[in-house]
Design a protein around this motif. Structure first.
Motif: not given
Length: 589
Positions: A170, A167, A32-33, A36, A173, A40, A267
């Motif tokens: 995110l 979560t 997920w890092y 995301y 990151s 970003s 989120q």
């Protein structure tokens, strides 16, 4: 069953069980890092890979490339779900993390448009597609793997740890980006520093692969394989047989779709709302969201554990109901806390566009190619670009006006208006030049204004824009949120409530999806509805909500999308979805 569950509930987690949860969760955090990072850093990616386009189009195309990762997630669920049901859970989601990690690492090294031309964006989009495919296979593998290791009566608690990973990914990151940005400075970060968070992910990949290689196959799959009951065609079994297909459909519309929109509202859309509508600066908004994530994330495990006692369905349905009932008051309270000047102006001097409906076009313009020429479209476009919320009033046959409180501003500009604006600009310029310490920046801006007033087409736009800006300023509409007036504790409290809704609908869902399907086709069957729900219903939420806001003018109307989707899921879930917490997940029928 009840006795076994009671024993399991009171038995401490074994070392092997902790290892399974840690390995699955840690790997998924890293995935997920990676995912995301792109979202970003989209603005920097747009400048380097789509530099042949204008700035607005750069951002649009970089976001479209980001969206490509969401769109292909269901296809990743099919590909890797099939492999997971045929060859095993362990090796399949080992492959997914390799694909995800290497794709992310390569983005950090990929030359930009200035170096290799059109090949740069083409390769970038290819890497985004690979990331989306890999993520489509990751979640189902991790959820299935942990659930099949968990003892009876503890699946909700064990799988809830996986639910924290999106979560935490995110959050990680955001922290890495903030750290690199601070260390390099804004100028260096924009030039090359943005690549560092992508490049350092190779270390996270190495750790994840090392941990996952040491893991054992899930006991449920081993048992099924030893009995010769693995599926030879999991896709046709999952979606070609009505008894399984109807459960897939129910899982999507009766559970996942509503969960997805609540998740993305809490989120993602909340962050978008803070920066775009309430005009809070990006760094402050990110820190406020990060604080709420830090406070709210433990509730994933709280509600996952609670679902082992009272059931998955009640917690998810209550979370949906709370979101439906409170989104409007919560986001209005967010406005009051983040930008009280804006809230006051909206209350005391509402903005109304009066126009002939025949002159009003659809306002959503993601590619920037539409040309707004009618008085209605010009008025709405100016208000939208200034993030001003407005109401609509039909006046057939009449040119558009913008009413700010009691001040009415015609969109149609007369020659007399232009002449008056020229006189005012010339007088302002003379005063600036005669000042004891001339302001070079102000002089340049006024000279540019005079040049625009000498071009008939630009003059009309400039005069209307100046009048509108003056009226909004007089009515108290701020250009941005005043940092001194931002009530950070209240904002964090509101954002935390939104995150807690996320934990209610998301915490128990992994266990519920695993329990809805038989072992032989579990990976395939649960992955598809999950990724259609989260990749399409959830992933496209910001775009859809923005389109609604752009068309209606009211900045709160974007909330109707998650409210309606959550409402449909609530009704279908209550009527047709069965409770699953006591299901024997070792069954294959």
């Amino acid at each position: 069953m009840a006795t076994a569950q009671a024993v399991a509930t009171n038995t401490p987690m074994t070392r092997e069980e902790k290892k399974v949860i840690f390995a699955s969760s840690l790997g998924t955090v890293f995935e997920w890092y990676d995912f995301y990072l792109y979202g970003s850093l989209a603005v920097f990616i747009g400048k380097h890979f789509f530099s042949a386009l204008d700035p607005a189009s750069q951002m649009i195309f970089s976001l479209l490339a980001f969206a490509a990762g969401f769109i292909v997630r269901p296809f990743g669920a099919l590909v890797f779900g099939r492999l997971g049901d045929m060859i095993g859970r362990k090796y399949t989601f080992l492959v997914t993390i390799l694909i995800m990690g290497l794709s992310t690492f390569i983005v950090g090294l990929l030359p930009g448009y200035a170096s290799i031309g059109v090949a740069a964006p083409v390769i970038l989009i290819g890497l985004r597609l690979l990331q989306g495919l890999a993520l489509g296979g990751e979640y189902g593998g991790a959820a299935t793997y942990v659930a099949e290791h968990a003892p009876a009566g503890r699946r909700g608690a064990y799988t809830a740890w996986i639910q924290t990973t999106a979560t935490l990914g995110l959050f990680l990151s955001l922290l890495v980006i903030l750290g690199v940005r601070t260390a390099t400075g804004e100028e260096a970060f924009a030039e090359w520093g943005w690549r560092i968070p992508f490049i350092v992910s190779i270390a996270l990949l190495a750790i994840s692969v090392w941990i996952r290689l040491a893991m054992n196959e899930s006991p449920a799959f081993q048992k099924m394989k030893s009995e010769g009951k693995t599926s030879k065609a999991p896709l046709s079994e999952s979606f070609g047989q009505w008894k399984n297909l109807k459960i897939v459909i129910l899982a999507l519309v009766g559970v996942v779709a509503g969960q997805a929109v609540v998740w993305y509202t809490g989120q993602f859309y909340a962050l978008f709302f803070l920066t775009q509508q309430l005009k809070v600066d990006g760094t402050t908004a990110n820190l406020l969201v990060a604080a709420s994530l830090l406070i709210g994330t433990p509730f994933f495990v709280v509600f996952g554990t609670l679902s082992d006692k009272i059931g998955r369905k009640p917690i998810i349905m209550v979370g949906l109901l709370l979101a439906i009932l409170t989104y409007f008051p919560l986001f209005k309270a967010l406005t009051q806390a983040a930008n009280p000047d804006l809230a006051k102006a909206q209350a005391n001097a509402s903005v109304v566009v009066t126009a002939d409906p025949k002159e009003c076009s659809f306002q959503f313009n993601p590619t920037g190619t539409a040309k707004f020429t009618t008085t209605c479209d010009i008025a709405k476009q100016k208000l939208s670009s200034s993030s001003v919320s407005y109401d609509n009033e039909a006046t057939p046959g009449q040119p558009a006006t913008v009413k700010v409180g009691e001040t009415v501003i015609p969109v149609t500009v007369t020659p007399e208006d232009i002449a008056a604006a020229k006189v005012a600009a010339e007088a302002k310029l003379a005063g600036l030049k005669a000042a004891a310490t001339p302001d070079a920046k102000a002089i340049k801006a006024t000279e540019d204004q005079l040049k625009a007033l000498n071009d008939e087409k630009k003059a009309k736009d400039a005069v209307f824009t100046a009048k509108l800006k003056a009226a909004l300023k007089a009515a108290g509409y701020p250009e941005k949120a005043d940092p001194a007036k931002i009530n950070k504790p209240v904002i964090i409290a509101i954002l935390t409530v939104l995150v807690i809704y996320v934990t209610m609908v998301y915490g128990p869902i992994a266990a519920m999806l695993v329990e809805m399907f038989p072992t032989r086709i579990r990976y395939t069957s649960m992955s598809l509805p999950y990724h259609i729900g989260n990749g399409w219903f959830g992933g496209l939420l910001p775009t859809t909500a923005f389109a609604i806001v752009a068309q209606t003018g009211n900045m709160y109307n974007g909330l109707w999308y998650p409210i309606i989707v959550a409402g449909v899921t609530l009704v279908i879930g209550l009527l047709f979805v069965k409770e699953t917490k006591d299901t024997d997940i070792y069954g294959n029928d």
